[in-house]
Design a protein around this motif. Structure first.
Motif, mmCIF file in Angstrom:
data_model
loop_
_atom_site.group_PDB
_atom_site.id
_atom_site.type_symbol
_atom_site.label_atom_id
_atom_site.label_comp_id
_atom_site.label_asym_id
_atom_site.label_seq_id
_atom_site.Cartn_x
_atom_site.Cartn_y
_atom_site.Cartn_z
ATOM 1 N N ASP A 1 -21.044 29.140 -38.328
ATOM 2 C CA ASP A 1 -20.429 29.186 -36.991
ATOM 3 C C ASP A 1 -19.546 30.421 -36.851
ATOM 4 N N LEU A 2 -18.698 30.660 -37.861
ATOM 5 C CA LEU A 2 -17.786 31.803 -37.803
ATOM 6 C C LEU A 2 -18.561 33.118 -37.864
ATOM 7 N N THR A 3 -19.671 33.131 -38.570
ATOM 8 C CA THR A 3 -20.516 34.329 -38.614
ATOM 9 C C THR A 3 -21.085 34.637 -37.238
ATOM 10 N N TYR A 4 -21.596 33.610 -36.560
ATOM 11 C CA TYR A 4 -22.119 33.798 -35.204
ATOM 12 C C TYR A 4 -21.010 34.267 -34.260
ATOM 13 N N LEU A 5 -19.823 33.694 -34.427
ATOM 14 C CA LEU A 5 -18.707 34.069 -33.559
ATOM 15 C C LEU A 5 -18.375 35.552 -33.716
ATOM 16 N N SER A 6 -18.340 36.047 -34.945
ATOM 17 C CA SER A 6 -17.986 37.451 -35.185
ATOM 18 C C SER A 6 -19.071 38.414 -34.687
ATOM 19 N N LYS A 7 -20.294 37.907 -34.514
ATOM 20 C CA LYS A 7 -21.388 38.764 -34.040
ATOM 21 C C LYS A 7 -21.608 38.677 -32.534
ATOM 22 N N CYS A 8 -20.944 37.735 -31.879
ATOM 23 C CA CYS A 8 -21.164 37.519 -30.448
ATOM 24 C C CYS A 8 -20.621 38.696 -29.633
ATOM 25 N N GLN A 9 -21.473 39.316 -28.824
ATOM 26 C CA GLN A 9 -21.060 40.474 -28.030
ATOM 27 C C GLN A 9 -20.035 40.109 -26.960
ATOM 28 N N PRO B 1 -13.283 35.112 -47.311
ATOM 29 C CA PRO B 1 -12.215 35.862 -46.622
ATOM 30 C C PRO B 1 -12.747 36.946 -45.703
ATOM 31 N N GLU B 2 -13.924 37.478 -45.995
ATOM 32 C CA GLU B 2 -14.469 38.571 -45.191
ATOM 33 C C GLU B 2 -14.827 38.119 -43.767
ATOM 34 N N LEU B 3 -15.108 36.830 -43.572
ATOM 35 C CA LEU B 3 -15.524 36.360 -42.251
ATOM 36 C C LEU B 3 -14.446 36.611 -41.200
ATOM 37 N N LEU B 4 -13.205 36.223 -41.522
ATOM 38 C CA LEU B 4 -12.107 36.418 -40.579
ATOM 39 C C LEU B 4 -11.814 37.900 -40.404
ATOM 40 N N GLN B 5 -11.983 38.677 -41.446
ATOM 41 C CA GLN B 5 -11.767 40.121 -41.352
ATOM 42 C C GLN B 5 -12.757 40.748 -40.374
ATOM 43 N N VAL B 6 -14.034 40.392 -40.476
ATOM 44 C CA VAL B 6 -15.056 40.925 -39.565
ATOM 45 C C VAL B 6 -14.762 40.527 -38.131
ATOM 46 N N LEU B 7 -14.326 39.280 -37.948
ATOM 47 C CA LEU B 7 -14.007 38.798 -36.599
ATOM 48 C C LEU B 7 -12.867 39.605 -35.990
ATOM 49 N N LEU B 8 -11.806 39.854 -36.751
ATOM 50 C CA LEU B 8 -10.665 40.617 -36.227
ATOM 51 C C LEU B 8 -11.042 42.069 -35.955
ATOM 52 N N GLU B 9 -11.869 42.644 -36.766
ATOM 53 C CA GLU B 9 -12.326 44.017 -36.515
ATOM 54 C C GLU B 9 -13.085 44.096 -35.194
ATOM 55 N N LYS B 10 -13.788 43.028 -34.865
ATOM 56 C CA LYS B 10 -14.570 42.988 -33.624
ATOM 57 C C LYS B 10 -13.665 43.066 -32.395
ATOM 58 N N VAL B 11 -12.478 42.451 -32.468
ATOM 59 C CA VAL B 11 -11.613 42.335 -31.290
ATOM 60 C C VAL B 11 -10.356 43.200 -31.406
ATOM 61 N N ALA B 12 -10.282 44.042 -32.410
ATOM 62 C CA ALA B 12 -9.046 44.785 -32.696
ATOM 63 C C ALA B 12 -8.580 45.639 -31.532
ATOM 64 N N ALA B 13 -9.488 46.172 -30.750
ATOM 65 C CA ALA B 13 -9.106 47.112 -29.692
ATOM 66 C C ALA B 13 -8.436 46.435 -28.501
ATOM 67 N N THR B 14 -8.680 45.143 -28.304
ATOM 68 C CA THR B 14 -8.184 44.485 -27.084
ATOM 69 C C THR B 14 -7.268 43.295 -27.347
ATOM 70 N N LEU B 15 -7.242 42.768 -28.566
ATOM 71 C CA LEU B 15 -6.549 41.501 -28.831
ATOM 72 C C LEU B 15 -5.034 41.621 -28.633
ATOM 73 N N ARG B 16 -4.476 40.690 -27.850
ATOM 74 C CA ARG B 16 -3.041 40.658 -27.589
ATOM 75 C C ARG B 16 -2.355 39.439 -28.222
ATOM 76 N N GLU B 17 -3.080 38.336 -28.326
ATOM 77 C CA GLU B 17 -2.498 37.112 -28.881
ATOM 78 C C GLU B 17 -3.448 36.534 -29.922
ATOM 79 N N LEU B 18 -2.896 36.144 -31.075
ATOM 80 C CA LEU B 18 -3.697 35.575 -32.155
ATOM 81 C C LEU B 18 -2.974 34.357 -32.725
ATOM 82 N N TYR B 19 -3.648 33.213 -32.660
ATOM 83 C CA TYR B 19 -3.093 31.955 -33.153
ATOM 84 C C TYR B 19 -3.982 31.447 -34.287
ATOM 85 N N LEU B 20 -3.407 31.353 -35.486
ATOM 86 C CA LEU B 20 -4.124 30.835 -36.652
ATOM 87 C C LEU B 20 -3.270 29.763 -37.323
ATOM 88 N N ASN B 21 -2.740 28.859 -36.540
ATOM 89 C CA ASN B 21 -1.852 27.820 -37.054
ATOM 90 C C ASN B 21 -2.644 26.720 -37.771
#
Length: 479
Positions: free
Chosen positions: A309-317, A337-357
């Motif tokens: 699921d997380l892999t698909y999420l990180s690849k979703c355009q 650990p690489e899954l979350l890293q890839v996901l954040l790299e995908k959104v790094a340019a626009t992300l303003r709020e990140l919740y990982l509670n």
């Protein structure tokens, strides 16, 4: 000692007209300046002058009548007079020369309108949930032929389906050829899907912009609601909470497809909140493939997801432009650990709020995302509360993201070293931890405000402690 605001001349004029002779006030409407109409309307509405209200409707010199903000107290008689006035207006083949009315707004709007024309004495509902009418301005500039738009707020709760809403829906249904009943925000608290369908059959579904489903549904119930959602083609925000899947759910896959396929029709969706969507485990790709537009905000919380699921999420355009991402309550403990890293790299340019509670993030996973996190140049809010982290890794985190220019809110858990071997928070260690953090901030030399919380405790989930005082470091500037 308060000073009472004296009535304005317009208010005195309106009150004088109604006090002297209601028939004279009605006869004078043809010649009154438009500026006097709002004040006169308030006098007639709260004074229960039904005949004047009917006449005012037929000569209303504004495109919109924001009535909802005036109805914070039961006004059945005066509301009936307004509807009677609309009936007269709708029955006329040629509208009166002065009448420009195209929108009756029964939402809690209009504060600016009444205050501008009637000053501080306007008795408008002071609710903090006032909604702006500006978003509808472009839709009401063009004539609507013989149709009248009626905007309402819909909160569907079978226990609070009051007589006012029931009467209004019946009135609008009987005049559906000349009335467009519009709702911008739909909130469902508790109501059978069959009844929801009956209510929504009277509403223009393509007017709905925001849908909040704030009740617990089973998957078949969601599937029953799905066709209605698919007709809300201009919805921009969807919140869905607590959809449960039984252990022996029949036709489970069919129900999921019935729901996810509706996203193919939602070409304006920008905000998607999914609270406890247990049916998405192992199937997140089915929903992601149906997204038609890039999302601004995405929240998938308090549920189980798979690594796939997380892999698909990180690849979703359609998540590449996210401004807010919330995965709180999604266990990431056993994920690569690489899954979350890839996901954040995908959104790094626009992300303003990140919740990982409360994601079960441990030191190695947090360290792995530090490079990607440090490239989130727009990030302003970051929270990792409830994760079992050490002081050493939190120090690395503070140093690594110190260069983010917009970061203003940081929320971190009390580190593991502050707890005893039995999971009890040690006050002395907490004091030392705060001192250590402040020293790190001093060395970094940038203003920071950091909130530290031990609620809930990452060991036992106990909510017995919350440290309400932030750690604040302000740079001292040389004299």
């Amino acid at each position: 000692m308060s000073v009472r605001t004296p009535p304005r001349l317009l208010e005195l004029a309106g009150a004088s007209l109604l006090r002297d002779n209601e028939a004279s006030a009605i006869a004078a409407l043809e010649y009154l300046p438009a500026e006097l109409f709002p004040s006169l309307f308030l006098e007639a509405f709260f004074g229960r002058h039904s005949e004047t209200l009917k006449a005012l409707l037929q000569a209303w010199p504004f495109v919109r009548l924001p009535l909802g903000g005036l109805m914070h107290m039961p006004q059945e008689e005066t509301f009936q007079a307004v509807l009677d006035g609309l009936d007269v207006l709708l029955a006329q083949k040629v509208h009166p020369r002065r009448c420009k009315l195209q929108v009756l707004d029964l939402r809690n709007t209009g504060r600016n309108f009444w205050s501008m024309w009637c000053g501080a004495r306007a008795r408008v509902c002071p609710s903090p949930c006032m909604v702006s009418a500006a978003e509808d301005s472009l839709e009401t500039e063009q004539p609507l032929a013989s149709s009248l738009k009626v905007f309402i707020e819909l909160c569907l709760n079978e226990r609070t389906m009051d007589g006012f809403l029931t009467y209004l829906l019946r009135w609008a249904e009987e005049r559906k050829d000349s009335i467009h009943l519009c709702c911008k925000k739909l909130k469902i608290v508790s109501m059978p899907v069959e009844n929801i369908g009956k209510v929504l059959s009277m509403v223009r579904l393509d007017c709905i912009r925001e849908v909040d489903v704030c009740c617990s549904w089973r998957l078949p119930t969601l599937a029953g609601f799905a066709p209605l959602l698919g007709r809300m083609t201009r919805v921009q925000s969807l919140l869905l909470s607590h959809v449960h899947v039984s252990a022996f759910e029949e036709e489970e896959q069919e129900h999921i497809v019935q729901f996810t396929s509706q996203f193919l029709r939602l070409h304006h969706l920008r905000v998607l909140y999914m609270e406890s969507p247990s049916f998405l485990e192992g199937r997140l790709d089915q929903m992601l493939r149906c997204l038609m537009t890039p999302l601004d905000n995405l929240a998938i919380t308090n549920c189980l997801l798979t690594e796939l699921d997380l892999t698909y999420l990180s690849k979703c355009q359609n998540i590449s432009q996210l401004k807010a991402l919330d995965l709180s309550g999604v266990s990431l403990t056993n994920f690569s650990p690489e899954l979350l890293q890839v996901l954040l790299e995908k959104v790094a340019a626009t992300l303003r709020e990140l919740y990982l509670n409360k994601c079960g993030i441990m030191d190695p996973q947090l360290e792995s995302i530090l490079p990607a996190l440090s490239r989130c140049s727009q990030l302003s809010y970051f929270s990792v509360l409830g994760n079992p982290l050490s002081m050493a890794v939190m120090g690395k985190l503070l140093r690594r993201i110190a260069g983010l220019p917009r970061l203003s809110q940081e929320l971190y858990p009390v580190p593991q070293e502050s707890y005893s071997s039995h999971g009890v928070l040690h006050p002395g260690r907490l004091v030392q931890f705060r001192a250590d953090l402040l020293e790190i901030l001093r060395v970094l030399g940038r203003p920071r405000t950091i909130w530290i919380s031990a609620s809930p405790c990452p060991h036992c989930g106990d909510n017995t402690f919350y440290h309400a005082e932030p750690i604040v470091y302000r740079c001292s500037t040389p004299a």
